[in-house]
Design an enzyme around this catalytic site. Structure first.
Site: not given
Ligand code: OAD
Length: 236
Positions: A97-100, A115, A184-185
């Site tokens: 889901q990352n764009v980096d 994404h 991912t959350s």
């Molecule tokens: P989130 O920011 O919603 O969730 C990040 C998750 O990573 C959380 O559950 C944290 O607990 C966990 N986390 C943080 N640091 C960590 C680490 N070092 N190791 C392991 N886990 C860690 O990000 P996404 O689930 O990617 O969409 O969010 C999904 C989408 O929501 C993104 O792609 C973006 C956003 O809005 C769009 O832009 C369309």
């Protein structure tokens, strides 16, 4: 951990679903949780087609700021462990889901971008796409050679996912013997739904996350901690 390692060792089809937590240790902010981007910024003002139509310069300033942060970052041990895993697994897919683009920088080849890609610029007038890693961009908003306004090549809220990427991700989820769900959350659909597709097809679900998520109680194994520490240990 040992059980999860054994499942991975036996598997020939592994799919990873990655989120912002995978890149957190590279210094890239996540979206939700402590320090998350959606705590400081409103998604609907920055990551929707309506926001872009209203104020393309503001939206671009935000993406340009993120591009600069990402340009200063590099892959972390989590990305590199996944690149190593890919070499060992005959059918491997990293659905992100990352764009980096840090997955490819770490050496991953089978990356499915749900994404989009922050380094792509797409012209709203002629549709031309170009890759440009200049950060910061010299002029905001950037313009195409045809004179049209360019937008970031990412998926915004309310937009459909790219067709080819989505069907590849569905196939990878349905075909997996093991799905690794990393950082991912699991709240943004349709991406999050891939976890349940994989489960329905009989995949073992292994989660790696700093915190508990909606998936944690359902996962076959839920490992709590940093992806950059757990992945290298798990994939030893
Ligand atoms: P989130 O920011 O919603 O969730 C990040 C998750 O990573 C959380 O559950 C944290 O607990 C966990 N986390 C943080 N640091 C960590 C680490 N070092 N190791 C392991 N886990 C860690 O990000 P996404 O689930 O990617 O969409 O969010 C999904 C989408 O929501 C993104 O792609 C973006 C956003 O809005 C769009 O832009 C369309």
């Amino acid at each position: 951990m040992q059980q999860a390692r054994a499942w991975l060792e036996r598997a020939s089809r592994v799919t990873v679903l990655a989120g912002a937590g995978l890149s957190a240790e590279s210094g890239i902010p996540t979206f939700r949780g402590t320090g998350g981007l959606w705590r400081q910024f409103r998604a609907e003002e920055l990551a929707t087609p309506q926001a872009f139509a209203r104020d393309p310069k503001l939206v671009w300033e935000w993406y340009d700021w993120r591009r600069v942060r990402i340009a200063q970052a590099g892959p972390n041990p989590g990305h590199r462990a996944l690149a190593e895993l890919e070499k060992k697994i005959p059918a491997f897919a990293l659905v992100t889901q990352n764009v980096d683009g840090l997955e490819e920088q770490a050496g991953c080849h089978s990356v499915i971008r749900l994404h989009g890609d922050i380094w792509i610029l797409r012209c709203l007038a002629c549709g031309r796409e170009r890759r440009d890693r200049t950060a910061p961009l010299p002029v905001l908003p950037p313009a195409c050679s045809c004179g049209g306004l360019e937008r970031p090549g990412v998926v915004w809220f309310g937009e459909p996912l790219p067709n080819a990427a989505w069907s590849a991700a569905e196939d990878a989820a349905a075909g997996a013997e093991v799905m690794l769900v990393v950082g991912t959350s699991v709240v943004v659909y349709p991406a999050a739904g891939l976890v349940w597709n994989a489960r329905q097809s009989g995949a073992k679900l292994i989660e790696i996350n700093l915190e508990e998520t909606a998936l944690s109680p359902e996962a076959d194994c839920s490992l709590r901690g940093k992806a950059g520490e757990i992945l290298p240990r798990l994939l030893l």
